[in-house]
Scaffold this active site. Structure first.
Site, short mmCIF file in Angstrom:
data_model
loop_
_atom_site.label_atom_id
_atom_site.label_comp_id
_atom_site.label_asym_id
_atom_site.label_seq_id
_atom_site.Cartn_x
_atom_site.Cartn_y
_atom_site.Cartn_z
N TYR A 87 -14.91 0.27 -7.66
CA TYR A 87 -16.23 0.88 -7.45
C TYR A 87 -17.09 0.74 -8.71
CZ TYR A 87 -13.75 2.69 -3.44
OH TYR A 87 -13.01 2.77 -2.30
N ARG A 93 -11.49 9.30 1.52
CA ARG A 93 -11.46 9.95 2.84
C ARG A 93 -12.71 10.80 3.04
NH1 ARG A 93 -4.91 10.88 3.02
NH2 ARG A 93 -4.46 8.65 3.00
N LYS A 137 -2.06 -1.51 -4.04
CA LYS A 137 -2.97 -0.36 -3.93
C LYS A 137 -2.18 0.93 -3.89
CE LYS A 137 -6.36 1.43 -0.68
NZ LYS A 137 -7.04 1.20 0.59
N SER A 155 -10.38 5.08 -5.02
CA SER A 155 -11.37 6.14 -5.23
C SER A 155 -10.93 7.20 -6.24
CB SER A 155 -11.71 6.78 -3.89
OG SER A 155 -10.54 7.27 -3.26
N LYS A 201 0.65 9.70 5.83
CA LYS A 201 0.80 8.31 6.28
C LYS A 201 2.16 7.74 5.88
CE LYS A 201 -4.20 7.54 6.49
NZ LYS A 201 -5.32 6.58 6.33
N GLU A 211 7.98 -6.35 1.11
CA GLU A 211 6.75 -6.34 1.92
C GLU A 211 5.90 -7.57 1.61
OE1 GLU A 211 5.11 -5.04 4.28
OE2 GLU A 211 6.07 -3.13 4.72
N LYS A 262 0.86 -1.18 0.00
CA LYS A 262 0.00 0.00 0.00
C LYS A 262 0.90 1.23 0.00
CE LYS A 262 -3.99 1.85 2.30
NZ LYS A 262 -4.93 1.62 3.40
#
Ligand code: PBG
Length: 343
Positions: free
Chosen positions: A332, A223, A267, A293, A236, A252, A213
């Protein structure tokens, strides 16, 4: 002025001499031959539909930054899950927009067995048992600061967050979740969740790791959807991967597989197709992308303005994930594309 005179007249070598008679356009000349040699296809079986849940009854809230996407109360979300199951969509992924009064510094409400996410899972499992339920276990919908972990003295503390996320995963499994999808990027979370699930008799509950991510600008509309937009201070970057890095993404993923992840996720999606291909080639495990999104909203917005053909761009973007090596895509667009594939 001395004019340049070519040694040989143009076209001295024929195209067949140049290509050795290999003409790739031969197979592209007609629809039937293009279909015959098509390497990748998108099917409804590739789709995972992320949906946003709110409290209450018969509530359907538009999300301005995501045209066509709504926050739904559980009763309406169940109806959508029934529609998704009829369309053949294999699974849905749920994201709660939790009341502000229930959010705090540590995201403690994630440990409430009857919180919004767990009530939604129970309702889906009771009404539509044939559809898979994937639950996210990050703390961000539950914290007053919008971070995915517990914030102490300006730091997102790793080990305390892992313990809380693992405990929350057990509650989600008890509610009926089929796949736990930790999206917080804390170190050690996959192994801790696997242990916690196994210790509580949930050996059959799988883990889809948000293994890679990236710290990304493409999460903006999400968000807004879960109401963390105004809350988040800073960024982040101390826990998501630097989007400049690719070897780190492989490390990872390797670590998460060693700890017990069943499936990997990359992602965001489209800007990271190189990562998807690397992971698929390296590990050969079920690999997924999250078309996030911002990717959705860009296609929708440009389509709505007539700047691109939104439907074609949607299908092209989804097929690109297949070409890159994905087994499936969180998107989506899932119900819209499922309707199209059916027709
Ligand atoms: C955080 C989380 C994010 C998304 C889902 N869970 C990222 C974030 O808010 O930092 C993004 C999904 C999207 O943009 O569609 N645990």
């Amino acid at each position: 002025m001395n004019k340049f005179t070519p040694a040989k007249p143009a076209g001295a070598r024929s195209v067949d001499e140049i290509t050795g008679s290999r003409r790739l356009r031969r197979m592209r000349k007609a629809d039937w031959s293009r279909r015959l040699v098509q390497e990748n296809r998108l099917s409804v079986d590739d789709l995972i539909w992320p949906i946003f849940i709110i409290d209450g009854e018969n509530r359907r809230e538009a999300i301005p930054a995501m045209p066509g996407v709504f926050r739904l109360s559980i009763d309406l979300a169940v109806k959508e899950a029934e529609r998704a199951a009829k369309l053949g969509i294999p699974a849905i992924a749920t994201f709660p927009n939790v009341e502000m009064g229930l959010r705090d510094q540590t995201g403690a409400h994630i440990l409430e067995p009857d919180n919004l996410i767990n009530r939604a899972t129970r309702a889906f499992k009771a009404a539509v048992p044939e559809i898979g339920i994937i639950t996210d276990v990050a703390l961000d919908p539950f914290t007053s600061h919008g971070h995915d972990g517990i914030l102490r003295g300006g730091t997102i503390v790793n080990d305390e967050t892992v313990a809380q996320v693992a405990a929350a995963a057990v509650l989600q499994a008890a509610a009926g979740s089929d796949i736990i999808a930790p999206s917080d990027m804390m170190d050690g979370r996959i192994g801790a969740i696997r242990d916690a699930l196994d210790d509580n008799g949930f050996q059959d509950v799988a883990i889809m790791s948000y293994a890679t991510k990236f710290a990304s600008a493409f999460y903006g509309p999400y968000r807004e959807a879960i109401g963390t937009q105004g809350l988040l201070k800073g960024d982040k970057k101390t826990y998501y991967i630097d989007h400049a890095n690719s070897d780190e993404a492989v490390r990872e993923a390797e670590q998460d597989l060693a700890e017990g992840a069943d499936m990997l996720m990359v992602k965001p999606g489209l800007p990271y197709l190189d990562i998807i291909r690397r992971l698929k080639d390296e590990f050969r495990v079920p690999t997924f992308a999250y078309q996030v999104s911002g990717e959705y909203s860009m296609i929708k917005a440009a389509g709505a303005n007539g700047w691109i053909d939104g439907e074609k761009a949607m299908l092209e973007s989804l097929l690109a994930f297949k070409r890159a090596g994905c087994d499936g895509i969180l998107t989506y667009f899932a119900p819209e594309v499922a309707e199209m594939l059916k027709g």
